[in-house]
Design an enzyme around this catalytic site. Structure first.
Site, PDB file in Angstrom:
ATOM      1  N   ASP A 173       5.499 -37.496  40.015  1.00  0.00           N
ATOM      2  CA  ASP A 173       4.652 -36.458  39.470  1.00  0.00           C
ATOM      3  C   ASP A 173       3.837 -37.300  40.091  1.00  0.00           C
ATOM      4  O   ASP A 173       3.941 -37.605  41.584  1.00  0.00           O
ATOM      5  CB  ASP A 173       4.626 -36.531  38.070  1.00  0.00           C
ATOM      6  CG  ASP A 173       3.717 -35.940  37.473  1.00  0.00           C
ATOM      7  OD1 ASP A 173       4.595 -35.428  37.031  1.00  0.00           O
ATOM      8  OD2 ASP A 173       1.892 -36.247  37.519  1.00  0.00           O
ATOM      9  N   LYS A 196       8.745 -39.368  30.465  1.00  0.00           N
ATOM     10  CA  LYS A 196       7.179 -39.460  31.211  1.00  0.00           C
ATOM     11  C   LYS A 196       7.383 -40.697  31.988  1.00  0.00           C
ATOM     12  O   LYS A 196       7.396 -41.563  31.017  1.00  0.00           O
ATOM     13  CB  LYS A 196       6.346 -38.498  30.298  1.00  0.00           C
ATOM     14  CG  LYS A 196       5.613 -38.460  32.010  1.00  0.00           C
ATOM     15  CD  LYS A 196       6.248 -37.502  32.712  1.00  0.00           C
ATOM     16  CE  LYS A 196       5.050 -37.254  34.075  1.00  0.00           C
ATOM     17  NZ  LYS A 196       5.697 -35.683  34.468  1.00  0.00           N
ATOM     18  N   LYS A 209      14.628 -37.150  30.771  1.00  0.00           N
ATOM     19  CA  LYS A 209      14.155 -37.022  32.063  1.00  0.00           C
ATOM     20  C   LYS A 209      12.647 -36.767  32.223  1.00  0.00           C
ATOM     21  O   LYS A 209      12.796 -35.893  30.887  1.00  0.00           O
ATOM     22  CB  LYS A 209      15.109 -35.427  32.052  1.00  0.00           C
ATOM     23  CG  LYS A 209      14.895 -34.424  33.713  1.00  0.00           C
ATOM     24  CD  LYS A 209      15.881 -35.209  34.701  1.00  0.00           C
ATOM     25  CE  LYS A 209      15.142 -35.092  35.969  1.00  0.00           C
ATOM     26  NZ  LYS A 209      14.399 -36.503  36.736  1.00  0.00           N
TER      27      LYS A 209
HETATM   28  P1  NDP Z   1       0.260 -34.903  43.710  1.00  0.00           P
HETATM   29  O1  NDP Z   1      -0.242 -36.425  43.656  1.00  0.00           O
HETATM   30  O2  NDP Z   1       1.487 -34.310  44.560  1.00  0.00           O
HETATM   31  O3  NDP Z   1      -1.277 -34.340  44.161  1.00  0.00           O
HETATM   32  C1  NDP Z   1      -2.195 -33.938  42.794  1.00  0.00           C
HETATM   33  C2  NDP Z   1      -2.916 -32.770  43.034  1.00  0.00           C
HETATM   34  O4  NDP Z   1      -4.122 -33.188  41.548  1.00  0.00           O
HETATM   35  C3  NDP Z   1      -4.377 -33.943  44.577  1.00  0.00           C
HETATM   36  O5  NDP Z   1      -4.522 -32.980  45.305  1.00  0.00           O
HETATM   37  C4  NDP Z   1      -5.138 -34.838  43.411  1.00  0.00           C
HETATM   38  O6  NDP Z   1      -6.116 -34.863  44.135  1.00  0.00           O
HETATM   39  C5  NDP Z   1      -5.111 -33.778  42.280  1.00  0.00           C
HETATM   40  N1  NDP Z   1      -6.143 -35.111  40.848  1.00  0.00           N
HETATM   41  C6  NDP Z   1      -5.051 -35.538  39.879  1.00  0.00           C
HETATM   42  N2  NDP Z   1      -5.782 -35.827  39.329  1.00  0.00           N
HETATM   43  C7  NDP Z   1      -6.852 -35.361  39.630  1.00  0.00           C
HETATM   44  C8  NDP Z   1      -7.977 -35.872  38.766  1.00  0.00           C
HETATM   45  N3  NDP Z   1      -8.424 -36.576  37.825  1.00  0.00           N
HETATM   46  N4  NDP Z   1      -9.164 -34.972  39.084  1.00  0.00           N
HETATM   47  C9  NDP Z   1      -9.208 -33.999  40.163  1.00  0.00           C
HETATM   48  N5  NDP Z   1      -8.138 -33.842  40.878  1.00  0.00           N
HETATM   49  C10 NDP Z   1      -7.012 -34.847  40.096  1.00  0.00           C
HETATM   50  O7  NDP Z   1       0.603 -34.334  42.243  1.00  0.00           O
HETATM   51  P2  NDP Z   1       1.674 -32.739  42.004  1.00  0.00           P
HETATM   52  O8  NDP Z   1       1.100 -32.052  42.170  1.00  0.00           O
HETATM   53  O9  NDP Z   1       3.717 -33.496  41.632  1.00  0.00           O
HETATM   54  O10 NDP Z   1       1.497 -32.712  40.349  1.00  0.00           O
HETATM   55  C11 NDP Z   1       0.257 -32.652  40.259  1.00  0.00           C
HETATM   56  C12 NDP Z   1       0.757 -31.615  38.703  1.00  0.00           C
HETATM   57  O11 NDP Z   1       1.464 -30.283  38.491  1.00  0.00           O
HETATM   58  C13 NDP Z   1       0.647 -32.766  37.915  1.00  0.00           C
HETATM   59  O12 NDP Z   1      -0.176 -31.997  36.226  1.00  0.00           O
HETATM   60  C14 NDP Z   1       2.241 -32.968  37.400  1.00  0.00           C
HETATM   61  O13 NDP Z   1       1.752 -33.447  36.564  1.00  0.00           O
HETATM   62  C15 NDP Z   1       2.462 -31.090  36.838  1.00  0.00           C
HETATM   63  N6  NDP Z   1       3.575 -31.358  37.688  1.00  0.00           N
HETATM   64  C16 NDP Z   1       4.031 -31.622  38.974  1.00  0.00           C
HETATM   65  C17 NDP Z   1       5.871 -32.014  38.896  1.00  0.00           C
HETATM   66  C18 NDP Z   1       6.293 -31.740  40.304  1.00  0.00           C
HETATM   67  O14 NDP Z   1       7.819 -31.955  40.679  1.00  0.00           O
HETATM   68  N7  NDP Z   1       5.437 -32.326  41.285  1.00  0.00           N
HETATM   69  C19 NDP Z   1       6.320 -30.945  37.850  1.00  0.00           C
HETATM   70  C20 NDP Z   1       5.775 -29.700  36.938  1.00  0.00           C
HETATM   71  C21 NDP Z   1       5.145 -30.422  36.404  1.00  0.00           C
HETATM   72  P3  NDP Z   1      -5.964 -36.465  44.346  1.00  0.00           P
HETATM   73  O15 NDP Z   1      -6.214 -36.556  46.226  1.00  0.00           O
HETATM   74  O16 NDP Z   1      -8.116 -35.756  44.750  1.00  0.00           O
HETATM   75  O17 NDP Z   1      -6.012 -37.269  43.285  1.00  0.00           O
HETATM   76  O1  2IT Z   2       5.957 -32.632  35.128  1.00  0.00           O
HETATM   77  C1  2IT Z   2       7.864 -32.597  35.605  1.00  0.00           C
HETATM   78  O2  2IT Z   2       8.315 -31.575  34.872  1.00  0.00           O
HETATM   79  C2  2IT Z   2       7.516 -33.453  36.423  1.00  0.00           C
HETATM   80  N1  2IT Z   2       6.610 -34.694  36.747  1.00  0.00           N
HETATM   81  C3  2IT Z   2       8.784 -33.264  37.330  1.00  0.00           C
HETATM   82  C4  2IT Z   2       9.928 -33.791  36.028  1.00  0.00           C
HETATM   83  C5  2IT Z   2      11.344 -33.795  36.743  1.00  0.00           C
HETATM   84  O3  2IT Z   2      12.086 -35.038  36.423  1.00  0.00           O
HETATM   85  O4  2IT Z   2      12.180 -33.278  37.426  1.00  0.00           O
END
Ligand code: NDP
Ligand code: 2IT
Length: 449
Positions: free
Chosen positions: A170, A130, A94
């Site tokens: 993600d 992942k 997952k």
């Molecule tokens: P989104 O794509 O919704 O948003 C990502 C955000 O981070 C955007 O604002 C983006 O800006 C910025 N960003 C991404 N890459 C870069 C970079 N290289 N440099 C600067 N800014 C960057 O993704 P999520 O919100 O889902 O994910 C954000 C983080 O949270 C990640 O690390 C992900 O692994 C983690 N995460 C996500 C989960 C989920 O359920 N979605 C669960 C747990 C963790 P821009 O648009 O300019 O690229």
């Molecule tokens: O980093 C993370 O935990 C996620 N992007 C969510 C993973 C999931 O299976 O809901």
């Protein structure tokens, strides 16, 4: 080079670096976990005999594939797809899918490795994986996104299944992409197998709260950190990096609990709004228009846009990195400490560099690693899978309550484990040790596989 007190772990780390050359993010994630495990091996020699650490650092399966697709101009484009199935001792693989040009095997391996411990900490029956692609969604039309997702799934579908491997979103993968991926999986298999993906839309098997879960869960975790210190969020100033899914629902929950978020960002720069970020405007720009955060200041004059600035220079009590890996370095950490920040919790995966973590520990800043603090997303994915399996749909309030209970449980597990192993208040050790022991025990029970 990293130095462990424990020579055995140091040698093991060197071996892993040699076996996996040119994978800096993977090395970093492994180093961080190994740094916590010395006392565990002394207490549990069975994990040494069973080579649990070596097995955890070698993914069960790594899939790399070509993703060909046609853009709107009819040109053929080629991207690379990945799925790293790290460990399935606790349940089906997952973890999310990331579409971003910075994606490499190293990035996906570090994320799959972290996911394994995170999923263990949730207490749910989930293995760790992942995946993703170096495809850049920025500027792509809906049609291009659909064709890319269909091509990606045309290869990946054979490795998935509700009892095999269950991806989610993600960076760069939200509900729109999950829809195209699910549609193609359904077409390829001729099965309406809801439990094969999470983060689905509410009309087609999705669950309430999954969208909000990572951000809300992060803030529930922060509430627990504050409670230990007999403090609360009300009136606290917060800074949240990013402006994607995790950042938006982090800001929402902080605001609901009376905190003031004064800044957020994207890769173009930082928005500073000392009166408090207008979240409805951020949602309009990011969720509806898929635009850039700099548009915020065009519509809200009292905000300031700081192109290319470090968000961590802005004074705050609580810092919540919610964008991407290694976005907060040692210099940023010193700036936060100097400005009086007392709490840092990771919404993103590994956003804080090792030297920044060291700065926080040295200065008594409470620091929560992502594998504990952002686990609410995957935990609520498990709740979505439960609802799919029982053909049920729970209310928002019920699901949110369960999320709150899960985050309290994770906090308690990390806090108590850190104490038990002689490093009270060290959430990094607590999370690594508690997650590792849970997976290692299951691996031992299942034999050498
Ligand atoms: P989104 O794509 O919704 O948003 C990502 C955000 O981070 C955007 O604002 C983006 O800006 C910025 N960003 C991404 N890459 C870069 C970079 N290289 N440099 C600067 N800014 C960057 O993704 P999520 O919100 O889902 O994910 C954000 C983080 O949270 C990640 O690390 C992900 O692994 C983690 N995460 C996500 C989960 C989920 O359920 N979605 C669960 C747990 C963790 P821009 O648009 O300019 O690229
Ligand atoms: O980093 C993370 O935990 C996620 N992007 C969510 C993973 C999931 O299976 O809901």
């Amino acid at each position: 080079m990293l130095m462990y007190a424990n020579e055995e772990l140091q040698a093991l780390y060197q071996e892993i670096v040699q076996r996996n050359p040119a994978e800096p993010e993977f090395h970093q994630a492994v180093a961080e976990v190994l740094g916590s495990l010395g006392p565990v091996l002394s207490k549990h020699p069975e994990f040494r005999d069973d080579r649990a650490i070596e097995r955890l650092c070698e993914p069960e399966r790594q899939i790399i594939f070509r993703v060909p697709w046609q853009d709107d101009a009819g040109r053929v484009q080629i991207n690379r797809g990945f799925r790293v199935q790290n460990n399935s001792a606790l349940g089906p693989y997952k973890g999310g899918l990331r579409f971003h040009p910075s994606v490499t095997l190293s990035v996906i391996k570090f994320l799959g490795f972290e996911q394994t411990f995170k999923n263990a900490l949730t207490g749910m029956p989930l293995g760790g994986a992942k995946g993703g692609s170096d495809f850049d969604p920025k500027g792509r039309s809906d049609g291009e996104m659909m064709r890319f997702c269909q091509s990606f799934m045309t290869e990946l579908y054979r490795h998935l299944g509700e009892y095999t491997d269950v991806p989610a979103g993600d960076i760069g993968v939200g509900q729109r992409e999950i829809g195209y991926l699910f549609g193609q999986y359904k077409r390829m298999t001729n099965r309406y197998e809801s439990g094969v993906l999470t983060g689905k839309g509410l009309d087609w098997g999705g669950a309430l709260v999954r969208r909000e879960a990572t951000g809300y869960g992060l803030v529930y975790f922060v509430q627990q950190m504050l409670e230990i210190r007999k403090e609360h969020l009300e009136g606290r100033t917060c800074v949240v990096s990013g402006s994607g899914n995790v950042a938006i629902y982090t800001i929402e929950k902080v605001q609901q609990l009376g905190g003031r978020v004064v800044a957020c960002s994207d890769s173009g720069g930082v928005v500073h709004d000392p009166d408090g970020i207008d979240l409805a405007l951020v949602k309009q720009i990011k969720e509806v228009e898929r635009g850039r955060i700099e548009q915020y200041v065009v519509r809200r004059k009292r905000g300031r846009f700081l192109p290319g600035a470090s968000i961590w220079e802005i004074p705050c009590d609580v810092a919540l990195p919610c964008a991407t890996q290694n976005e907060l370095n040692g210099k940023d950490a010193l700036a936060l400490v100097k400005n009086g920040c007392r709490i840092v919790a990771e919404g993103a995966n590994m956003p804080t560099t090792p030297d920044a973590v060291r700065v926080f520990h040295e200065h008594g800043v409470a620091f929560a690693p992502g594998k504990a603090a952002n686990a609410g997303g995957v935990a609520t994915s498990a709740l979505e899978m439960q609802q799919n399996a029982s053909r049920d749909a729970w209310t928002f309030e019920f699901t949110d309550r369960r999320l709150g209970d899960i985050m309290r449980g994770i906090h308690q597990r990390c806090y108590e484990t850190a104490e038990e192993y002689g490093t009270p208040g060290n959430y990094v050790n607590g999370a690594n040790i508690a997650g590792f022991i849970k997976v290692a025990r299951a691996m031992l029970a299942l034999g050498v596989i």
